[in-house]
Design an enzyme around this catalytic site. Structure first.
Site, PDB file in Angstrom:
ATOM      1  N   LYS A  84       0.891  -1.159   0.166  1.00 11.34           N
ATOM      2  CA  LYS A  84      -0.135   0.200   0.051  1.00 11.34           C
ATOM      3  C   LYS A  84       0.976   1.144  -0.086  1.00 11.34           C
ATOM      4  CE  LYS A  84      -4.545   0.363   0.714  1.00 11.34           C
ATOM      5  NZ  LYS A  84      -5.459  -0.188  -0.283  1.00 11.34           N
ATOM      6  N   THR A  90      -3.631  -5.219   0.880  1.00  7.62           N
ATOM      7  CA  THR A  90      -3.121  -3.811   1.140  1.00  7.62           C
ATOM      8  C   THR A  90      -4.060  -3.162   1.902  1.00  7.62           C
ATOM      9  OG1 THR A  90      -4.025  -2.639  -0.922  1.00  7.62           O
ATOM     10  CG2 THR A  90      -2.104  -4.290  -1.077  1.00  7.62           C
ATOM     11  N   ASP A  91      -5.223  -3.575   2.139  1.00  8.30           N
ATOM     12  CA  ASP A  91      -6.022  -2.848   2.935  1.00  8.30           C
ATOM     13  C   ASP A  91      -5.597  -3.032   4.716  1.00  8.30           C
ATOM     14  OD1 ASP A  91      -8.632  -0.964   3.221  1.00  8.30           O
ATOM     15  OD2 ASP A  91      -9.368  -2.848   4.606  1.00  8.30           O
ATOM     16  N   PHE A 101      31.899  26.588 -13.062  1.00 10.24           N
ATOM     17  CA  PHE A 101      32.158  25.106 -13.832  1.00 10.24           C
ATOM     18  C   PHE A 101      33.005  25.513 -15.049  1.00 10.24           C
ATOM     19  CE2 PHE A 101      30.157  22.010 -16.603  1.00 10.24           C
ATOM     20  CZ  PHE A 101      30.603  20.964 -15.872  1.00 10.24           C
ATOM     21  N   ARG A 141      28.489  31.651 -11.518  1.00  7.74           N
ATOM     22  CA  ARG A 141      27.244  31.371 -12.032  1.00  7.74           C
ATOM     23  C   ARG A 141      26.245  31.086 -10.614  1.00  7.74           C
ATOM     24  NH1 ARG A 141      27.231  24.822 -13.339  1.00  7.74           N
ATOM     25  NH2 ARG A 141      27.985  24.260 -11.263  1.00  7.74           N
ATOM     26  N   VAL A 160      29.021  20.807  -9.175  1.00  8.93           N
ATOM     27  CA  VAL A 160      27.761  20.059  -8.363  1.00  8.93           C
ATOM     28  C   VAL A 160      28.687  18.638  -7.750  1.00  8.93           C
ATOM     29  CG1 VAL A 160      25.972  19.212  -7.986  1.00  8.93           C
ATOM     30  CG2 VAL A 160      25.864  21.140  -9.461  1.00  8.93           C
ATOM     31  N   GLN A 161      29.503  18.106  -8.542  1.00  6.56           N
ATOM     32  CA  GLN A 161      30.018  16.801  -8.037  1.00  6.56           C
ATOM     33  C   GLN A 161      31.040  16.939  -7.002  1.00  6.56           C
ATOM     34  OE1 GLN A 161      29.444  18.042 -11.372  1.00  6.56           O
ATOM     35  NE2 GLN A 161      29.429  16.183 -12.750  1.00  6.56           N
ATOM     36  N   ASN A 185      20.440  20.009 -10.995  1.00  5.41           N
ATOM     37  CA  ASN A 185      21.249  21.445 -11.352  1.00  5.41           C
ATOM     38  C   ASN A 185      20.039  22.083 -11.749  1.00  5.41           C
ATOM     39  OD1 ASN A 185      22.995  23.364 -11.629  1.00  5.41           O
ATOM     40  ND2 ASN A 185      24.385  22.453 -12.918  1.00  5.41           N
ATOM     41  N   HIS A 230      19.015  24.931 -13.685  1.00  4.42           N
ATOM     42  CA  HIS A 230      19.831  26.147 -14.395  1.00  4.42           C
ATOM     43  C   HIS A 230      19.000  27.322 -14.441  1.00  4.42           C
ATOM     44  CE1 HIS A 230      22.027  22.828 -15.296  1.00  4.42           C
ATOM     45  NE2 HIS A 230      21.153  22.286 -16.185  1.00  4.42           N
TER      46      HIS A 230
HETATM   47  O1  LIG Z   1      28.254  21.484 -11.794  1.00  5.01           O
HETATM   48  C1  LIG Z   1      28.135  21.156 -12.834  1.00  5.01           C
HETATM   49  N1  LIG Z   1      28.434  19.728 -13.365  1.00  5.01           N
HETATM   50  C2  LIG Z   1      28.249  19.373 -14.592  1.00  5.01           C
HETATM   51  O2  LIG Z   1      28.410  18.151 -14.794  1.00  5.01           O
HETATM   52  C3  LIG Z   1      27.567  20.076 -15.530  1.00  5.01           C
HETATM   53  N2  LIG Z   1      27.286  19.956 -16.930  1.00  5.01           N
HETATM   54  C4  LIG Z   1      26.630  21.246 -17.323  1.00  5.01           C
HETATM   55  O3  LIG Z   1      26.395  21.483 -18.276  1.00  5.01           O
HETATM   56  N3  LIG Z   1      26.828  22.055 -16.002  1.00  5.01           N
HETATM   57  C5  LIG Z   1      27.341  21.636 -15.091  1.00  5.01           C
HETATM   58  N4  LIG Z   1      27.664  21.765 -13.832  1.00  5.01           N
END
Ligand SMILES: O=c1[nH]c(=O)c2[nH]c(=O)[nH]c2[nH]1
Length: 295
Positions: free
Chosen positions: A11, A58-59, A160, A177, A228-229, A255, A257
């Site tokens: 459920k 599931t009830d 980036f 950015r 971001v990674q 991400n 944008h």
């Molecule tokens: O931090 C980022 N990682 C990415 O892998 C990526 N790819 C992208 O187009 N912008 C960004 N920014």
């Protein structure tokens, strides 16, 4: 001869609200959850032979969640998830594994006239605290705790550049950015052998959630982010440091944008690079950066 190679059922979206009323002070505390229960076991014949004798309706699962919520604490959600999941494998011989997801929604106490109000609350954002507890006959109880839906943005302090360039690449290196994401951050605990062991760990669950949240927010704010990674990895490292009982930390970060808009066509308006002020937030497509970091 075809055969069932995987099956689970249950459920979803069981909505539960529980109030605690302090008889001495009159202060009430509320918890609202959305619960999902999925069971696995000797249930193939329900699919292949219409054998409903093996089916816990599931009830019934929904009823069980209500009864467990009445009879047990619903906080921390790690304990409640473990109690519900264990119930199903202990009660029904032919059920070998139960997965329970508990999504706890925010009801934050209102402040009225500078004082915490005894029984009024507000929803301060779409962020939720999530727990997935799996009780498995053979493996014990595994728990993943998480923060989900925590929307954040920083207006500078993110870059980036240096990424792979070839004949498919059009994105330019960017040194300043906007960075915005909706955090989904999880941490997986060392496996517990019993509900009792989960109960003994109770003080650790809220503390870990607070650490993960603070680390996420403070790293996001303070870090001069090259990607971001990398920012995500730094968050994982710190959570592993802060909570010794967890074996892995994972993030899933969209991400979100924000595109610059060239307005030079209108009377030569400068709105790009260092002059950028008005941006176009994008709903899609978005990047999606995920990683799990283990000890
Ligand atoms: O931090 C980022 N990682 C990415 O892998 C990526 N790819 C992208 O187009 N912008 C960004 N920014």
């Amino acid at each position: 001869m075809p055969q069932v190679s995987a099956a689970q059922y249950g459920k979803d979206h069981i909505r539960v609200y529980k109030v605690h009323k302090d008889a001495n002070t009159g202060v009430q505390t509320v918890v609202e959850m959305t619960v999902c229960v999925l069971l696995k076991g000797d249930i193939e014949t329900s699919y292949t032979e219409a054998d409903n004798s093996v089916v816990i309706a599931t009830d019934t699962m929904k009823n069980t969640v209500y009864i467990m919520a009445k009879q047990h604490p619903v906080t921390p959600p790690e304990l409640f998830g473990a109690i519900v999941a264990s119930h199903f494998v202990e009660k029904y011989k032919h059920i070998h594994s139960a997965w329970v997801k508990v999504i706890t929604h925010r009801w934050t106490r209102l402040t009225v006239g500078g004082e915490p109000h005894p029984h009024s609350f507000y929803r301060d954002g779409s962020e939720t605290r999530n727990v997935e507890a799996t009780a498995d006959e053979a493996k014990g109880i595994s728990i993943r705790s998480a923060i989900a839906g925590l929307l954040v943005l920083k207006s500078t302090g993110s870059a980036f550049h240096g990424f792979y360039k070839d004949e498919y690449a059009t994105l330019k290196d960017v040194y300043d950015r906007i960075l915005s994401t909706e955090v989904d951050c999880g941490w997986t605990w060392n496996t517990f052998s019993s509900v009792q062991e989960v109960r003994s760990a109770v003080p650790k669950f809220d503390k870990a959630w607070e650490s993960a949240r603070t680390i996420t927010l403070e790293t996001f704010a303070k870090e001069s982010s090259p990607s971001v990674q990398n920012t995500l990895y730094k968050m994982c490292e710190q959570i592993l440091d802060a909570v010794p009982e967890v074996k892995a930390v994972d993030y899933s970060l969209p991400n979100k944008h924000y595109f610059e808009i060239d307005l030079s066509w209108h009377k030569g308006l400068k709105n790009t690079g260092k002059d950028a002020e008005v941006y176009a937030p994008q709903s899609d497509p978005n990047g999606l950066i995920e990683c799990t970091v283990s000890r």
